[in-house]
Design an enzyme around this catalytic site. Structure first.
Site, short mmCIF file in Angstrom:
data_model
loop_
_atom_site.label_atom_id
_atom_site.label_comp_id
_atom_site.label_asym_id
_atom_site.label_seq_id
_atom_site.Cartn_x
_atom_site.Cartn_y
_atom_site.Cartn_z
NE ARG A 1 -0.53 -0.98 7.98
CZ ARG A 1 -0.36 -1.19 6.68
NH1 ARG A 1 0.11 -2.35 6.24
NH2 ARG A 1 -0.65 -0.24 5.81
CG HIS B 1 -5.23 2.30 4.67
ND1 HIS B 1 -4.19 2.97 5.30
CD2 HIS B 1 -4.63 1.48 3.75
CE1 HIS B 1 -3.04 2.58 4.78
NE2 HIS B 1 -3.28 1.68 3.84
CD GLN C 1 -3.74 3.24 -0.31
OE1 GLN C 1 -2.85 2.62 0.28
NE2 GLN C 1 -3.62 3.63 -1.56
CG ASP D 1 -8.10 -3.73 -0.47
OD1 ASP D 1 -6.99 -4.25 -0.72
OD2 ASP D 1 -8.43 -3.38 0.68
CB CYS E 1 -4.76 0.25 -1.46
SG CYS E 1 -5.42 -1.37 -1.01
NE ARG F 1 -0.38 5.48 1.56
CZ ARG F 1 -0.31 4.34 2.25
NH1 ARG F 1 -0.38 3.18 1.63
NH2 ARG F 1 -0.23 4.35 3.57
N1 CP Z 1 -1.34 0.10 0.56
C1 CP Z 1 -0.68 -0.15 1.71
O1 CP Z 1 -1.00 0.36 2.79
O2 CP Z 1 0.39 -0.99 1.56
P1 CP Z 1 1.22 -1.66 2.74
O3 CP Z 1 0.31 -2.62 3.45
O4 CP Z 1 2.37 -2.36 2.06
O5 CP Z 1 1.70 -0.59 3.67
N1 NVA Z 2 -7.67 -4.08 3.10
C1 NVA Z 2 -6.26 -4.41 3.12
C2 NVA Z 2 -5.44 -3.21 2.77
C3 NVA Z 2 -3.95 -3.42 2.77
C4 NVA Z 2 -3.20 -2.16 2.48
C5 NVA Z 2 -5.90 -4.97 4.48
O1 NVA Z 2 -6.35 -4.42 5.49
O2 NVA Z 2 -5.14 -5.95 4.54
#
Ligand code: CP
Ligand code: NVA
Length: 319
Positions: free
Chosen positions: A110, A138, A141, A232, A272, A300
């Site tokens: 990430r 993502h 997700q 989101d 999400c 997930r």
């Molecule tokens: N939805 C999601 O990716 O959650 P986290 O940021 O907690 O991993």
């Molecule tokens: N769009 C959000 C998703 C988190 C899972 C972010 O990137 O922070």
């Protein structure tokens, strides 16, 4: 890791063929069914003796926990290098990758730019790189989200999902997977927060079953007769300093009972997570009878287990 294997990574959903996306959803449903069998589930030893590194440049609850559990439940081990040594602050990203590929089968990453994942994968051709969220996409997700929709709808083709909010990473992967699976996706954003045009074009190029993506600045237009409404956060990780301006720009895009009523009685609500209750969604909606947000979170785990099996142990799942 002993033995050469075919190089495959999951950096974008556009890396997947239609067949492998379909297969991932079927395999995820199978491992979900088998999970109550615990250590007697058929894939319990699939990663025996192998390691997966988790490299996170941004916070995570769901992604980190579900990857750790998924690796453990299919017999592998996770390695979590500390944040200050993981992603290119102490030595180059390429050198981090060249070290990791000598020890581990895969890196779940990430980070900020998608390009960093490409650089990591190119520097270490034997390392499987899995995108655990970037600023742009993502993918894990979205696979979980379509497993969830398939469970609730019975089938995906010809259905309509409305995404209301920021044209961000989550929206991008939802559009990509949706079109590949034959789901129509409508995206409503405020002016200035649209999905990039190349994202729309690339996703449209892989559409099946006549699925289309349409864009609007009117949330009510987007949700009309939609089978699910997805939102989101208004400011993603890394955009916190812009939160006040975004709060004003996104206020008309809140998913509340009035907007859900416009979608129709059976429309599912999706997010999400993490959610900022009272901003992009009200308590009444996220806690309401058609909210499936914790099904998404559960899925997930199952979908990532399926993706790990496909990438790291294809012989174990007839992939
Ligand atoms: N939805 C999601 O990716 O959650 P986290 O940021 O907690 O991993
Ligand atoms: N769009 C959000 C998703 C988190 C899972 C972010 O990137 O922070």
């Amino acid at each position: 890791e002993p033995g050469a294997r075919l190089k495959t990574s999951l950096i974008s959903l556009l890396d997947l063929s239609h067949e492998s996306l379909d297969f991932a959803l079927r395999l995820a449903a199978a491992v979900k069914r088998d999970r109550p069998r615990g250590r007697s589930a058929p894939t319990t030893r699939a990663l025996d003796g192998r390691h997966v590194a988790l490299l996170f440049d941004k916070p995570s609850l769901r992604t980190r926990a579900t990857f750790e559990i998924a690796v453990h439940e299919i017999g592998g081990h996770v390695v979590v290098p500390a944040g200050d040594v993981a992603l290119g602050a102490r030595e180059s990203l390429a050198d981090v990758a060249r070290n990791l590929e000598r020890w581990v089968a895969a890196a779940v990453v990430r980070t900020f730019s998608q390009q960093r994942l490409v650089e990591l994968a190119e520097a270490a051709p034997r390392l499987v790189v899995i995108n655990a969220l970037t600023d742009e996409e993502h993918p894990c997700q979205a696979v979980a989200d379509y497993l969830t929709l398939g469970e609730h709808w019975g089938s995906l083709q010809g259905r309509t999902l409305a995404y209301v909010g920021d044209g961000n990473n989550v929206a991008t992967s939802l559009v990509q997977a949706g079109l590949m699976l034959g789901v129509n996706v409508r995206v409503a954003t405020p002016p200035g927060y649209e999905l990039p045009e190349p994202v729309i074009a690339a996703a449209s190029a892989v559409a099946r079953h006549g699925a289309t993506v349409t864009t609007t600045h009117d949330p009510y237009e987007a949700v009309e007769r939609a089978h699910a409404v997805y939102t989101d956060v208004w400011a993603s990780m890394g955009q916190e300093s812009d939160a006040a301006r975004r709060h004003a720009d996104f206020a008309p895009f809140q998913v509340n009972e009035a907007l859900m009523a416009a979608a129709g009685p059976g429309a599912l609500f999706m997010h999400c997570l993490p959610a900022h209750r009272g901003d992009e969604v009200t308590d009444a909606v996220i806690d309401g009878p058609t909210s499936v947000v914790f099904d998404q979170a559960e899925n997930r785990l199952h979908t990532q287990k399926a993706l790990l099996l496909m990438l790291l142990a294809p012989e174990q799942c007839a992939c």
